[in-house]
Design an enzyme around this catalytic site. Structure first.
Site, PDB file in Angstrom:
ATOM      1  N   ARG A   1      66.335 107.904  -4.010  1.00  0.00           N
ATOM      2  CA  ARG A   1      67.080 109.151  -4.131  1.00  0.00           C
ATOM      3  C   ARG A   1      68.384 109.063  -3.326  1.00  0.00           C
ATOM      4  NH1 ARG A   1      63.930 113.803  -4.489  1.00  0.00           N
ATOM      5  NH2 ARG A   1      65.838 114.982  -4.114  1.00  0.00           N
TER       6      ARG A   1
ATOM      7  N   CYS B   1      67.833 116.577   3.649  1.00  0.00           N
ATOM      8  CA  CYS B   1      66.883 116.005   2.684  1.00  0.00           C
ATOM      9  C   CYS B   1      67.196 116.620   1.333  1.00  0.00           C
ATOM     10  CB  CYS B   1      65.437 116.249   3.121  1.00  0.00           C
ATOM     11  SG  CYS B   1      64.978 117.989   3.265  1.00  0.00           S
TER      12      CYS B   1
END
Length: 276
Positions: A173, A233
């Site tokens: 990611r 995040c």
């Protein structure tokens, strides 16, 4: 900051709170799982709904009044020792820990190993719903030093003073090799950010690594633990794990970018990097 099941069994005055939240698993029901089995005497925080409903971003920290109201409904008083635990794959008790600290409550710790460790040790488990006692007098006092918004993070990057931003997402990611699951959110990461997938702070059995080992994980990605750190995040959940790890090392100058990539990656004007 960390307690064991044995500590809980020996300290009956502490408030035990289940902070399970299936942030990325919408088909799972955290309250139902709590009622299916929890630590005796525990209460359910309902972290999923302890968020700012007026903000379109996911899981944003609630207003202080909402947090205070929730704690009082759970019977939490000023000065109470609070022990948080969860049974979620994303270690969501750390998110609850950050919220407690964000609102000025510092007598808060995590059950090391969470509910999985409690069960593995064969300790007693209660089932069924729990009546919230109410009557708490806890006070929420917002601590702005522990949170950052998009304007503040942008200013950090514009200042070009070596801002230390650490991203808790997976390497795929972070790099952009894996597309973001949220519609309209770009892939990649913030310029200059370092990547520390949150799982690297835990042992194979799910317990936290020792403080020295946590510090080494940060140093391995180039973080200077003598300087401030901001964590991020996908939506502010696993970034809280990185903050708890920093606090374990004794570090105090840390903050969380609550909007995280769900905000940064969706804004057209924010700079983004990708190595994919």
């Amino acid at each position: 900051m960390l307690v064991t099941p044995a500590w809980i069994a020996a300290n009956g005055d502490a408030k035990i709170i289940d902070a399970t939240y299936y942030a990325l698993e919408p088909d799972r029901d955290a309250r139902a799982d709590f009622e299916a089995g929890h630590i005796p005497g525990a209460l359910f925080l309902d972290l999923e709904h302890l968020a700012d409903a007026a903000n379109p971003l996911p899981s944003m920290a609630p207003p202080a009044a909402q947090f205070e109201e929730r704690l009082r409904a759970l019977g939490v008083n000023e000065g109470d020792a609070v022990i948080l635990y969860d049974q979620a794959p994303h270690k969501t008790a750390a998110r609850a820990w950050w919220l407690f600290r964000l609102f000025g409550l510092t007598r808060v710790a995590l059950l090391d190993g969470g509910f999985a460790r409690w069960k593995a040790e064969g300790r007693a488990i209660e089932t069924g719903p729990v009546v919230e006692p109410g009557g708490g007098d806890a006070k929420a006092r917002f601590m702005p030093a522990l949170a950052r918004n998009v304007a503040q993070v942008t200013a950090m990057l514009d200042a070009d003073e070596g801002a230390q931003i650490v991203d808790a997402r997976s390497a795929a990611r972070f790099s952009g090799a894996e597309l973001d699951p949220r519609p309209g959110v770009a892939s990649g990461h913030m310029p200059g950010a370092a990547n520390l997938p949150y799982g690297r702070l835990f042992e194979a059995d799910g317990n936290w690594k020792a403080p020295g080992a946590v510090a080494e994980e940060y140093r391995a990605i180039g973080v200077d633990l003598e300087r401030p750190v901001v964590t991020t995040c996908g939506s502010g959940i696993t970034a809280s794990i990185l903050l708890f790890g920093l606090a374990l090392t004794g570090k105090a100058d840390w903050a969380l970018y609550d909007g995280s990539w769900s905000e940064w990656g969706a804004l057209p004007g924010t700079p983004k990097e990708s190595v994919a």
